[in-house]
Motif scaffolding. Structure first.
Motif, PDB file in Angstrom:
ATOM      1  N   VAL A 169       0.828  -1.212   0.000  1.00 33.83           N
ATOM      2  CA  VAL A 169       0.000   0.000   0.000  1.00 33.83           C
ATOM      3  C   VAL A 169       0.856   1.255   0.000  1.00 33.83           C
ATOM      4  O   VAL A 169       0.396   2.319  -0.404  1.00 33.83           O
ATOM      5  CB  VAL A 169      -0.968   0.032   1.191  1.00 33.83           C
ATOM      6  N   ASP A 170       2.115   1.157   0.435  1.00 30.98           N
ATOM      7  CA  ASP A 170       2.958   2.361   0.448  1.00 30.98           C
ATOM      8  C   ASP A 170       3.603   2.628  -0.907  1.00 30.98           C
ATOM      9  O   ASP A 170       4.412   3.550  -1.038  1.00 30.98           O
ATOM     10  CB  ASP A 170       3.999   2.308   1.562  1.00 30.98           C
ATOM     11  N   SER A 171       3.246   1.836  -1.902  1.00 30.91           N
ATOM     12  CA  SER A 171       3.685   2.090  -3.276  1.00 30.91           C
ATOM     13  C   SER A 171       2.513   2.448  -4.187  1.00 30.91           C
ATOM     14  O   SER A 171       2.683   2.573  -5.407  1.00 30.91           O
ATOM     15  CB  SER A 171       4.391   0.862  -3.853  1.00 30.91           C
ATOM     16  N   TYR A 172       1.356   2.621  -3.572  1.00 27.41           N
ATOM     17  CA  TYR A 172       0.139   2.879  -4.347  1.00 27.41           C
ATOM     18  C   TYR A 172      -0.683   3.977  -3.686  1.00 27.41           C
ATOM     19  O   TYR A 172      -0.724   4.091  -2.463  1.00 27.41           O
ATOM     20  CB  TYR A 172      -0.718   1.618  -4.440  1.00 27.41           C
TER      21      TYR A 172
ATOM     22  N   SER B  84     -12.781   9.523  -1.083  1.00 28.28           N
ATOM     23  CA  SER B  84     -11.557   9.852  -0.356  1.00 28.28           C
ATOM     24  C   SER B  84     -10.386   9.155  -1.018  1.00 28.28           C
ATOM     25  O   SER B  84     -10.555   8.181  -1.755  1.00 28.28           O
ATOM     26  CB  SER B  84     -11.678   9.404   1.100  1.00 28.28           C
ATOM     27  N   CYS B  85      -9.191   9.648  -0.753  1.00 24.48           N
ATOM     28  CA  CYS B  85      -7.998   8.941  -1.188  1.00 24.48           C
ATOM     29  C   CYS B  85      -6.832   9.310  -0.294  1.00 24.48           C
ATOM     30  O   CYS B  85      -6.860  10.331   0.416  1.00 24.48           O
ATOM     31  CB  CYS B  85      -7.678   9.191  -2.655  1.00 24.48           C
ATOM     32  N   ILE B  86      -5.818   8.468  -0.343  1.00 24.55           N
ATOM     33  CA  ILE B  86      -4.575   8.714   0.368  1.00 24.55           C
ATOM     34  C   ILE B  86      -3.447   8.370  -0.592  1.00 24.55           C
ATOM     35  O   ILE B  86      -3.506   7.352  -1.297  1.00 24.55           O
ATOM     36  CB  ILE B  86      -4.500   7.886   1.672  1.00 24.55           C
ATOM     37  N   ASN B  87      -2.424   9.236  -0.650  1.00 25.40           N
ATOM     38  CA  ASN B  87      -1.356   8.971  -1.612  1.00 25.40           C
ATOM     39  C   ASN B  87      -0.364   7.954  -1.062  1.00 25.40           C
ATOM     40  O   ASN B  87      -0.440   7.547   0.098  1.00 25.40           O
ATOM     41  CB  ASN B  87      -0.670  10.265  -2.032  1.00 25.40           C
ATOM     42  N   SER B  88       0.586   7.550  -1.876  1.00 28.78           N
ATOM     43  CA  SER B  88       1.508   6.474  -1.489  1.00 28.78           C
ATOM     44  C   SER B  88       2.366   6.867  -0.296  1.00 28.78           C
ATOM     45  O   SER B  88       2.753   6.022   0.505  1.00 28.78           O
ATOM     46  CB  SER B  88       2.399   6.087  -2.677  1.00 28.78           C
TER      47      SER B  88
ATOM     48  N   ARG C  24      -4.190   4.329   6.982  1.00 31.00           N
ATOM     49  CA  ARG C  24      -3.669   3.050   6.525  1.00 31.00           C
ATOM     50  C   ARG C  24      -2.750   2.445   7.583  1.00 31.00           C
ATOM     51  O   ARG C  24      -2.183   3.163   8.420  1.00 31.00           O
ATOM     52  CB  ARG C  24      -2.920   3.197   5.195  1.00 31.00           C
ATOM     53  N   ASP C  25      -2.615   1.131   7.516  1.00 36.55           N
ATOM     54  CA  ASP C  25      -1.725   0.372   8.386  1.00 36.55           C
ATOM     55  C   ASP C  25      -0.802  -0.423   7.464  1.00 36.55           C
ATOM     56  O   ASP C  25      -1.230  -1.404   6.854  1.00 36.55           O
ATOM     57  CB  ASP C  25      -2.546  -0.545   9.297  1.00 36.55           C
ATOM     58  N   ILE C  26       0.441   0.007   7.369  1.00 39.45           N
ATOM     59  CA  ILE C  26       1.371  -0.652   6.450  1.00 39.45           C
ATOM     60  C   ILE C  26       1.631  -2.087   6.872  1.00 39.45           C
ATOM     61  O   ILE C  26       1.722  -2.986   6.029  1.00 39.45           O
ATOM     62  CB  ILE C  26       2.683   0.143   6.357  1.00 39.45           C
ATOM     63  N   ALA C  27       1.730  -2.332   8.181  1.00 42.73           N
ATOM     64  CA  ALA C  27       2.011  -3.682   8.672  1.00 42.73           C
ATOM     65  C   ALA C  27       0.911  -4.657   8.253  1.00 42.73           C
ATOM     66  O   ALA C  27       1.175  -5.820   7.948  1.00 42.73           O
ATOM     67  CB  ALA C  27       2.155  -3.670  10.194  1.00 42.73           C
ATOM     68  N   LYS C  28      -0.328  -4.176   8.219  1.00 43.01           N
ATOM     69  CA  LYS C  28      -1.456  -5.010   7.814  1.00 43.01           C
ATOM     70  C   LYS C  28      -1.777  -4.858   6.331  1.00 43.01           C
ATOM     71  O   LYS C  28      -2.685  -5.525   5.827  1.00 43.01           O
ATOM     72  CB  LYS C  28      -2.687  -4.681   8.651  1.00 43.01           C
ATOM     73  N   ASN C  29      -1.057  -3.944   5.662  1.00 47.86           N
ATOM     74  CA  ASN C  29      -1.311  -3.681   4.242  1.00 47.86           C
ATOM     75  C   ASN C  29      -2.794  -3.412   3.989  1.00 47.86           C
ATOM     76  O   ASN C  29      -3.415  -3.943   3.056  1.00 47.86           O
ATOM     77  CB  ASN C  29      -0.837  -4.847   3.372  1.00 47.86           C
ATOM     78  N   THR C  30      -3.335  -2.564   4.828  1.00 48.21           N
ATOM     79  CA  THR C  30      -4.775  -2.295   4.815  1.00 48.21           C
ATOM     80  C   THR C  30      -5.022  -0.794   4.909  1.00 48.21           C
ATOM     81  O   THR C  30      -4.301  -0.093   5.623  1.00 48.21           O
ATOM     82  CB  THR C  30      -5.468  -3.020   5.979  1.00 48.21           C
ATOM     83  N   VAL C  31      -6.018  -0.350   4.178  1.00 46.12           N
ATOM     84  CA  VAL C  31      -6.462   1.045   4.247  1.00 46.12           C
ATOM     85  C   VAL C  31      -7.862   1.066   4.833  1.00 46.12           C
ATOM     86  O   VAL C  31      -8.689   0.209   4.510  1.00 46.12           O
ATOM     87  CB  VAL C  31      -6.432   1.692   2.855  1.00 46.12           C
ATOM     88  N   TYR C  32      -8.118   2.050   5.674  1.00 44.79           N
ATOM     89  CA  TYR C  32      -9.392   2.149   6.370  1.00 44.79           C
ATOM     90  C   TYR C  32     -10.136   3.427   5.974  1.00 44.79           C
ATOM     91  O   TYR C  32      -9.523   4.434   5.621  1.00 44.79           O
ATOM     92  CB  TYR C  32      -9.178   2.155   7.879  1.00 44.79           C
TER      93      TYR C  32
ATOM     94  N   GLN D  33       2.005   4.258  -7.740  1.00 47.79           N
ATOM     95  CA  GLN D  33       2.425   5.653  -7.577  1.00 47.79           C
ATOM     96  C   GLN D  33       3.767   5.720  -6.871  1.00 47.79           C
ATOM     97  O   GLN D  33       3.946   5.153  -5.806  1.00 47.79           O
ATOM     98  CB  GLN D  33       1.375   6.407  -6.758  1.00 47.79           C
ATOM     99  N   GLY D  34       4.702   6.433  -7.457  1.00 47.03           N
ATOM    100  CA  GLY D  34       5.967   6.666  -6.797  1.00 47.03           C
ATOM    101  C   GLY D  34       5.829   7.724  -5.723  1.00 47.03           C
ATOM    102  O   GLY D  34       4.752   8.303  -5.533  1.00 47.03           O
ATOM    103  N   SER D  35       6.912   8.000  -5.041  1.00 51.44           N
ATOM    104  CA  SER D  35       6.863   9.001  -3.983  1.00 51.44           C
ATOM    105  C   SER D  35       6.804  10.403  -4.581  1.00 51.44           C
ATOM    106  O   SER D  35       7.223  10.625  -5.718  1.00 51.44           O
ATOM    107  CB  SER D  35       8.082   8.873  -3.070  1.00 51.44           C
TER     108      SER D  35
END
Length: 126
Positions: free
Chosen positions: A28-31, A48-52, A71-79, A100-102
């Protein structure tokens, strides 16, 4: 790649729900991750959206101040935390992912997203 939404259901007006978008096959931290909804007879709406990088978020005017994306990167989940729900929030809610890149901001246009979940029904009714 698979996105799985959960957490929908029936809630009374003024109530809360938390939707989850569990992501499999990508980080999720790459998208950028977006939430969309579609009510019967209406067009799909970007909610709604959240960037990478998780340093940019977007909320539609109709949910601003009531919904929160995280989002929770450890769980690879967005809330999507949804408070003060209204009958007009009734819809099928979908999450979507866009590679999406940084350094890039939120993505609102639905056609730009690469992957979509199957949706979860949210019904707000007394």
């Amino acid at each position: 790649v698979q996105l799985v939404e959960s957490g929908g259901g029936l809630v009374q007006p003024g109530g809360s729900l938390r939707l989850s978008c569990a992501v499999f096959g990508l980080r999720v931290d790459s998208y950028a991750i977006g939430w969309y909804r579609q009510a019967p007879g209406k067009q799909r709406e970007g909610v709604s959206c959240i960037n990478s990088s998780a340093n940019d978020t977007y909320y539609s005017e109709s949910v601003e101040g009531r919904f929160t994306i995280s989002r929770d990167i450890a769980k690879n989940t967005v809330y999507l935390q949804m408070n003060s729900l209204k009958p007009e929030d009734t819809a099928v809610y979908y999450c979507a992912a866009k590679v999406q890149g940084s350094g890039y901001g939120c993505v609102v246009e639905a056609f730009l997203y690469d992957y979509w979940g199957q949706g979860t029904q949210v019904t707000v009714s007394s």
